[in-house]
Scaffold this motif. Sequence first.
Motif, PDB file in Angstrom:
ATOM      1  N   VAL A   1       0.849  -1.187   0.000  1.00 49.85           N
ATOM      2  CA  VAL A   1       0.000   0.000   0.000  1.00 49.85           C
ATOM      3  C   VAL A   1       0.885   1.236   0.000  1.00 49.85           C
ATOM      4  O   VAL A   1       1.802   1.361   0.827  1.00 49.85           O
ATOM      5  CB  VAL A   1      -0.922   0.037   1.238  1.00 49.85           C
ATOM      6  N   LEU A   2       0.619   2.138  -0.932  1.00 49.72           N
ATOM      7  CA  LEU A   2       1.291   3.434  -0.955  1.00 49.72           C
ATOM      8  C   LEU A   2       0.295   4.470  -0.447  1.00 49.72           C
ATOM      9  O   LEU A   2      -0.844   4.520  -0.922  1.00 49.72           O
ATOM     10  CB  LEU A   2       1.758   3.772  -2.366  1.00 49.72           C
TER      11      LEU A   2
ATOM     12  N   GLN B   1      -5.129   5.733  11.576  1.00 48.70           N
ATOM     13  CA  GLN B   1      -6.332   4.955  11.239  1.00 48.70           C
ATOM     14  C   GLN B   1      -6.072   4.056  10.034  1.00 48.70           C
ATOM     15  O   GLN B   1      -6.479   2.886  10.013  1.00 48.70           O
ATOM     16  CB  GLN B   1      -7.494   5.897  10.953  1.00 48.70           C
ATOM     17  N   LEU B   2      -5.370   4.600   9.036  1.00 47.64           N
ATOM     18  CA  LEU B   2      -5.089   3.812   7.836  1.00 47.64           C
ATOM     19  C   LEU B   2      -4.146   2.649   8.149  1.00 47.64           C
ATOM     20  O   LEU B   2      -4.334   1.532   7.665  1.00 47.64           O
ATOM     21  CB  LEU B   2      -4.487   4.698   6.742  1.00 47.64           C
ATOM     22  N   LEU B   3      -3.143   2.901   8.967  1.00 42.74           N
ATOM     23  CA  LEU B   3      -2.208   1.834   9.330  1.00 42.74           C
ATOM     24  C   LEU B   3      -2.913   0.722  10.104  1.00 42.74           C
ATOM     25  O   LEU B   3      -2.601  -0.458   9.939  1.00 42.74           O
ATOM     26  CB  LEU B   3      -1.038   2.402  10.144  1.00 42.74           C
ATOM     27  N   GLU B   4      -3.888   1.092  10.929  1.00 41.38           N
ATOM     28  CA  GLU B   4      -4.691   0.085  11.619  1.00 41.38           C
ATOM     29  C   GLU B   4      -5.496  -0.745  10.621  1.00 41.38           C
ATOM     30  O   GLU B   4      -5.649  -1.964  10.774  1.00 41.38           O
ATOM     31  CB  GLU B   4      -5.641   0.762  12.619  1.00 41.38           C
ATOM     32  N   THR B   5      -6.012  -0.080   9.581  1.00 44.23           N
ATOM     33  CA  THR B   5      -6.752  -0.787   8.539  1.00 44.23           C
ATOM     34  C   THR B   5      -5.857  -1.788   7.815  1.00 44.23           C
ATOM     35  O   THR B   5      -6.254  -2.935   7.577  1.00 44.23           O
ATOM     36  CB  THR B   5      -7.332   0.224   7.521  1.00 44.23           C
ATOM     37  N   VAL B   6      -4.644  -1.363   7.480  1.00 43.77           N
ATOM     38  CA  VAL B   6      -3.698  -2.265   6.818  1.00 43.77           C
ATOM     39  C   VAL B   6      -3.397  -3.461   7.711  1.00 43.77           C
ATOM     40  O   VAL B   6      -3.350  -4.616   7.247  1.00 43.77           O
ATOM     41  CB  VAL B   6      -2.406  -1.517   6.437  1.00 43.77           C
ATOM     42  N   ASP B   7      -3.214  -3.228   8.997  1.00 45.02           N
ATOM     43  CA  ASP B   7      -2.975  -4.325   9.940  1.00 45.02           C
ATOM     44  C   ASP B   7      -4.155  -5.290   9.970  1.00 45.02           C
ATOM     45  O   ASP B   7      -3.980  -6.518  10.015  1.00 45.02           O
ATOM     46  CB  ASP B   7      -2.730  -3.778  11.351  1.00 45.02           C
TER      47      ASP B   7
ATOM     48  N   VAL C   1      -7.060 -11.161   5.591  1.00 44.76           N
ATOM     49  CA  VAL C   1      -7.179 -11.627   4.205  1.00 44.76           C
ATOM     50  C   VAL C   1      -5.878 -11.611   3.396  1.00 44.76           C
ATOM     51  O   VAL C   1      -5.799 -12.251   2.349  1.00 44.76           O
ATOM     52  CB  VAL C   1      -8.252 -10.815   3.420  1.00 44.76           C
ATOM     53  N   ASN C   2      -4.864 -10.876   3.845  1.00 46.47           N
ATOM     54  CA  ASN C   2      -3.637 -10.770   3.033  1.00 46.47           C
ATOM     55  C   ASN C   2      -2.421 -10.649   3.954  1.00 46.47           C
ATOM     56  O   ASN C   2      -1.935  -9.550   4.217  1.00 46.47           O
ATOM     57  CB  ASN C   2      -3.733  -9.553   2.099  1.00 46.47           C
ATOM     58  N   PRO C   3      -1.902 -11.778   4.435  1.00 42.33           N
ATOM     59  CA  PRO C   3      -0.822 -11.754   5.433  1.00 42.33           C
ATOM     60  C   PRO C   3       0.493 -11.168   4.931  1.00 42.33           C
ATOM     61  O   PRO C   3       1.351 -10.816   5.746  1.00 42.33           O
ATOM     62  CB  PRO C   3      -0.651 -13.235   5.804  1.00 42.33           C
ATOM     63  N   THR C   4       0.660 -11.027   3.626  1.00 44.88           N
ATOM     64  CA  THR C   4       1.928 -10.491   3.095  1.00 44.88           C
ATOM     65  C   THR C   4       1.844  -9.009   2.736  1.00 44.88           C
ATOM     66  O   THR C   4       2.807  -8.438   2.242  1.00 44.88           O
ATOM     67  CB  THR C   4       2.372 -11.282   1.852  1.00 44.88           C
ATOM     68  N   LEU C   5       0.699  -8.372   2.995  1.00 44.54           N
ATOM     69  CA  LEU C   5       0.539  -6.958   2.652  1.00 44.54           C
ATOM     70  C   LEU C   5       1.509  -6.096   3.450  1.00 44.54           C
ATOM     71  O   LEU C   5       1.674  -6.260   4.652  1.00 44.54           O
ATOM     72  CB  LEU C   5      -0.899  -6.509   2.937  1.00 44.54           C
ATOM     73  N   ASP C   6       2.152  -5.164   2.751  1.00 43.33           N
ATOM     74  CA  ASP C   6       3.162  -4.314   3.378  1.00 43.33           C
ATOM     75  C   ASP C   6       2.878  -2.849   3.034  1.00 43.33           C
ATOM     76  O   ASP C   6       2.125  -2.555   2.114  1.00 43.33           O
ATOM     77  CB  ASP C   6       4.556  -4.721   2.861  1.00 43.33           C
ATOM     78  N   ILE C   7       3.493  -1.949   3.784  1.00 42.76           N
ATOM     79  CA  ILE C   7       3.436  -0.525   3.437  1.00 42.76           C
ATOM     80  C   ILE C   7       4.556  -0.239   2.449  1.00 42.76           C
ATOM     81  O   ILE C   7       5.740  -0.372   2.781  1.00 42.76           O
ATOM     82  CB  ILE C   7       3.595   0.374   4.683  1.00 42.76           C
TER      83      ILE C   7
END
Length: 264
Positions: free
Chosen positions: A149-150, A165-171, A177-183
């Motif tokens: 996510v950018l 709030q957005l970082l909590e959403t990414v977590d 649903v997506n354990p490999t999602l990164d910032i």
Amino acid sequence: MRTEKNRIITIANQKGGVGKTTTAINLATALAAIGEKVLIIDLDPQGNASTGLGIDRRNRVHSSYDVLIGASTVGETAVQTAVPNLFIIPSTMDLLGLEMEIASQPDRVFRLKRSLQGAEAQAFSYILVDCPPSFNLLTMNAMAAAHSVLVPLQCEFFALEGLSQLLETVDQVRRTVNPTLDIQGIVLTMFDSRNNLAQQVVSDVRTHLGDKVYHTLIPRNVRVSEAPSYGKPAILYDLKCAGSQAYLQLASEVIQRERQRKAA
């Protein structure tokens, strides 16, 4: 197991007016200008990324809605823009009804991910997904499909509050649903060097997030604001303006980070 043939980057911020679509358009254009084959997926029902790239609403025969419901493929839907190497899957207002249509479907969060697993999507080096300014099923689809996510972040007083709030959403997406999602990174937008508050926001964000924050600052720039009304990225509208030059620098940083990630 994820393929590494391409890089899927979701551009997201639940707050509107932070330069999200502008970043999607101009980052994609800059990447295409240096030879990468790039696809933008417009997941915002407002369709600003599509309009900003000169795709007339009357010419959007197929759209991201059709891709998400399985009515058309990436290859059938992607439209060549005026920028060589840059394609877009445009948006239509049909997306407004998508959540209600597929809410009861067990795969509702994975519609986009599934559509990007075919050979047509693998032909692109980078796929940038422009999300609506809210956390809904469209944004969930984007994050479920993405490698990273950018986050465009406006240099204003409440920036850090919205970012947390957005970082909590990414977590949350990572856990569910997506354990490999990164910032991928935080890009600071609408920066005004004459504004002491903007300078303080930059300092605070860098203190809290360190090397996740890109070095490039995207300035407030009239030419960047004008460009969408002409259906052009700022880089085509006025290559020499400060905003265009900043997005070229950002593209260089994105590619550099990708090289470092692959080498790690």
